[in-house]
Scaffold this motif. Structure first.
Motif, PDB file in Angstrom:
ATOM      1  N   LEU A  49      94.799 -29.037  95.131  1.00 16.73           N
ATOM      2  CA  LEU A  49      95.647 -29.625  96.169  1.00 16.73           C
ATOM      3  C   LEU A  49      96.994 -30.046  95.594  1.00 16.73           C
ATOM      4  N   ARG A  50      96.978 -30.625  94.376  1.00 14.15           N
ATOM      5  CA  ARG A  50      98.247 -31.026  93.760  1.00 14.15           C
ATOM      6  C   ARG A  50      99.115 -29.816  93.434  1.00 14.15           C
ATOM      7  N   THR A  51      98.483 -28.753  92.963  1.00 16.22           N
ATOM      8  CA  THR A  51      99.230 -27.525  92.665  1.00 16.22           C
ATOM      9  C   THR A  51      99.852 -26.958  93.930  1.00 16.22           C
ATOM     10  N   PHE A  52      99.081 -26.986  95.012  1.00 11.95           N
ATOM     11  CA  PHE A  52      99.577 -26.460  96.284  1.00 11.95           C
ATOM     12  C   PHE A  52     100.717 -27.326  96.819  1.00 11.95           C
ATOM     13  N   GLN A  53     100.548 -28.637  96.789  1.00 10.07           N
ATOM     14  CA  GLN A  53     101.587 -29.539  97.290  1.00 10.07           C
ATOM     15  C   GLN A  53     102.858 -29.432  96.450  1.00 10.07           C
ATOM     16  N   GLY A  54     102.703 -29.165  95.159  1.00 13.04           N
ATOM     17  CA  GLY A  54     103.844 -29.132  94.259  1.00 13.04           C
ATOM     18  C   GLY A  54     104.430 -27.754  94.021  1.00 13.04           C
ATOM     19  N   ARG A  55     104.016 -26.758  94.805  1.00 10.85           N
ATOM     20  CA  ARG A  55     104.510 -25.405  94.574  1.00 10.85           C
ATOM     21  C   ARG A  55     106.015 -25.335  94.759  1.00 10.85           C
ATOM     22  N   GLU A  56     106.639 -24.367  94.098  1.00 17.07           N
ATOM     23  CA  GLU A  56     108.093 -24.243  94.099  1.00 17.07           C
ATOM     24  C   GLU A  56     108.618 -23.755  95.458  1.00 17.07           C
ATOM     25  N   GLY A  57     109.875 -24.070  95.694  1.00 16.52           N
ATOM     26  CA  GLY A  57     110.552 -23.571  96.890  1.00 16.52           C
ATOM     27  C   GLY A  57     110.284 -24.370  98.144  1.00 16.52           C
ATOM     28  N   ILE A  58     109.698 -25.566  98.016  1.00 16.59           N
ATOM     29  CA  ILE A  58     109.381 -26.394  99.185  1.00 16.59           C
ATOM     30  C   ILE A  58     110.303 -27.602  99.201  1.00 16.59           C
ATOM     31  N   LYS A  59     110.941 -27.855 100.326  1.00 19.43           N
ATOM     32  CA  LYS A  59     111.817 -29.020 100.452  1.00 19.43           C
ATOM     33  C   LYS A  59     110.982 -30.296 100.542  1.00 19.43           C
ATOM     34  N   PRO A  60     111.564 -31.440 100.140  1.00 23.10           N
ATOM     35  CA  PRO A  60     110.805 -32.698 100.165  1.00 23.10           C
ATOM     36  C   PRO A  60     110.170 -33.019 101.511  1.00 23.10           C
ATOM     37  N   GLY A  61     110.903 -32.777 102.601  1.00 25.28           N
ATOM     38  CA  GLY A  61     110.342 -33.057 103.920  1.00 25.28           C
ATOM     39  C   GLY A  61     109.127 -32.200 104.219  1.00 25.28           C
ATOM     40  N   PRO A  87      89.545 -35.568  98.021  1.00 23.23           N
ATOM     41  CA  PRO A  87      90.490 -35.229  96.953  1.00 23.23           C
ATOM     42  C   PRO A  87      91.941 -35.512  97.338  1.00 23.23           C
ATOM     43  N   ALA A  88      92.234 -35.519  98.628  1.00 22.42           N
ATOM     44  CA  ALA A  88      93.611 -35.767  99.065  1.00 22.42           C
ATOM     45  C   ALA A  88      94.027 -37.214  98.858  1.00 22.42           C
TER      46      ALA A  88
END
Length: 291
Positions: A49-61, A87-88
């Motif tokens: 989940l952390r890897t998915f949330q932190g993937r590149e190319g995603i704006k903060p919002g 886990p979230a």
């Protein structure tokens, strides 16, 4: 298994009276997660989940929206007994900066209207600017939504809330040219109902490009930003602006209270002009300046 759980999660959210748009967006995020991991959604780990949330190319919002979807989904899984842990709950908080308004100028709105766009596209632009409608609301305007005697226009706003708004005179005039008993923008190619909101986005974007507007930050939604910003610039009370924009909270409307580019330009022009000196004046006698 994942499809069954997603269906149950959708029913859970409908029981919370969440909008269909929110439910669809969360399902899209979860399906994207499923496509990027080698386990089912139910068995995903906090690391995944952390890897998915932190993937590149995603704006903060968007990253914050992703975290909210994951938190809601895994909280549901625990509540309904699909898994024992959440886990979230260990996902880092996303500190997204507060958004800013990205309005078109009056000149840019005029340029789009005069860009050679067809009548229906011009009508969409006018609805975006004079009523502050989102593209989803523009797509769904029906002749029955207009009450010329009462001077109102009905629309379903974010959160699936039906509201009635004051009808701007320009839109009242426009309504006389549009269908009175049908969708203003009916679907084509044999489909029933109104066009999709993405079609509104595409048509207004084409008008923007034809008008020579190249700023990537300006989108069809920027017409709504122009609506809110211009109201604030004309010193309309923020609570009135909130109601006109259909915001559930005045905090959402506050992005329009920030100093606009127009007000900054007006302020800088308050300083009196003076001639640009072409000589240094070093060789002339300078009288003392009085204290």
């Amino acid at each position: 298994m994942d499809d069954e759980v997603l269906g149950a999660f959708a029913a859970y959210q409908r029981a919370q009276d969440l909008s269909e748009n929110t439910i669809r967006n969360r399902a899209s995020i979860l399906r994207t997660l499923r496509a990027t991991t080698d386990t089912s959604l139910v068995d995903a780990t906090v690391t995944q989940l952390r890897t998915f949330q932190g993937r590149e190319g995603i704006k903060p919002g968007s990253r914050r929206t992703c975290r909210n979807a994951l938190t809601a989904f895994y909280t549901f899984l625990v509540e309904d007994g699909y898994r024992d842990d959440n886990p979230a709950a260990r996902l880092p908080v996303v500190r997204a900066p507060k958004g800013t308004a990205r309005p078109f100028t009056h000149e840019q709105v005029d340029a789009m209207l005069e860009s050679g766009a067809y009548a229906r596209t011009r009508a969409m632009i006018l609805l975006g600017y004079y009523q502050g409608f989102r593209v989803s609301s523009i797509a769904a305007v029906h002749g029955h939504d207009i009450d010329l005697l009462a001077g109102t226009i009905r629309s379903v706003v974010k959160g699936d809330k039906p509201l009635s708004f004051p009808l701007h005179p320009v839109i009242a005039e426009l309504s006389r040219l549009m269908p009175a008993d049908d969708w203003w923008f009916p679907a084509r190619a044999g489909h029933t109902g109104h066009i999709h909101s993405s079609s509104v986005t595409n048509l207004i974007t084409r008008a923007k490009h034809r008008a020579g507007i190249t700023d990537p930050q300006l989108t069809p939604h920027s017409l709504r930003h122009s609506f809110g910003t211009d109201l604030v610039d004309h010193e309309i009370d923020i609570r009135v602006v909130q109601e006109l924009m259909g915001h559930g909270s005045v905090a959402t409307t506050e992005i329009y209270t920030r100093v606009s580019a127009k007000r900054k330009r007006d302020a800088i022009h308050v300083l009196p002009p003076r001639a640009i000196p072409h000589r240094s004046g070093r060789n002339r006698d300078i009288p003392p300046v009085a204290a």
